[in-house]
Design an enzyme around this catalytic site. Sequence first.
Site: not given
Ligand code: NDP
Ligand code: 8X3
Length: 253
Positions: A141, A154
């Site tokens: 991220s 985070y």
């Molecule tokens: P979502 O919340 O849409 O997706 C998160 C996914 O992670 C879900 O499929 C969830 O599946 C899975 N997950 C969460 N906790 C667990 C667990 N304990 N065990 C197994 N699976 C888990 O968010 P994003 O798609 O945005 O996030 C994906 C990645 O991208 C993350 O690592 C996030 O930190 C990163 N990210 C996101 C950004 C944003 O702005 N959205 C920016 C930068 C990075 P389930 O609940 O079915 O287990």
């Molecule tokens: C997710 C993006 O800016 O909320 O990693 O940290 S931010």
Amino acid sequence: MNQSQRIAVITGATSGIGLATAQAFAAQGINLILCGRRANRLQSIKQELSQQVQVQTLCFDVRDRAEVTKAFESLPEAWQNIDILINNAGNAHGLSPIQDGDLDDWDAMLDINVRGLLYVSKSIIPTMVNRQSGHIVNIGSIAGRAAYPNGNVYCASKSAVASLTEGMRQDLNPYGIKVTAIDPGMVETEFSLVRFKGDEARADAVYKGLTPLSAADVADAILYAVTRPAHVVVADMLLLPTAQASATIVKRQ
Ligand code: NDP
Ligand code: 8X3
């Protein structure tokens, strides 16, 4: 590269970036092992994508070491040779000054984003080492590149992911294994809804007045990384919405 011979594991495939990556990979013929905790979602995504490629699902919590190991050991032999690992499962819990932080939130972020990524990697890396090939993509991220106010734990968890990405690339270099970091800025997914514990108004406000990245935009970058020729590795990529200049500088209408 013939994509239809390849097998990819995607953690966090039940929503957001993971789901969009599964869809993008399926469109290119990459066979899928989809992981997440929500079994019903895994089943319906499997049904949808099985029309394009072969799909296995593994339902487990990345925090549970024994469950992670058992899940990957349960794969049929033909599925044990994993070519691509997308370490995507992760989330943020809360957004508050360090002095007000909730210990359960801290545990969740460190356990899921850091320990969980390590547990999954440990289940797969030895098979890549044996075969002297493979590609690991860690979803970091912008938060891992510099801390921002109230992001503290985070940001630290994503900073750990950045460090692990570098460490993996160094240690796995003798085996020809590629390691990539994809570091997105603001992506509209379930991320903010999880961070703000289901508060939809607060989650929607994060993306108000700008066009954030979509999960498909990030999936496109991941697909680019995993389809480079054998001698090319995308080491890392910072992907931002045009309206975002840094974690805190965002142009809103
Ligand atoms: P979502 O919340 O849409 O997706 C998160 C996914 O992670 C879900 O499929 C969830 O599946 C899975 N997950 C969460 N906790 C667990 C667990 N304990 N065990 C197994 N699976 C888990 O968010 P994003 O798609 O945005 O996030 C994906 C990645 O991208 C993350 O690592 C996030 O930190 C990163 N990210 C996101 C950004 C944003 O702005 N959205 C920016 C930068 C990075 P389930 O609940 O079915 O287990
Ligand atoms: C997710 C993006 O800016 O909320 O990693 O940290 S931010």
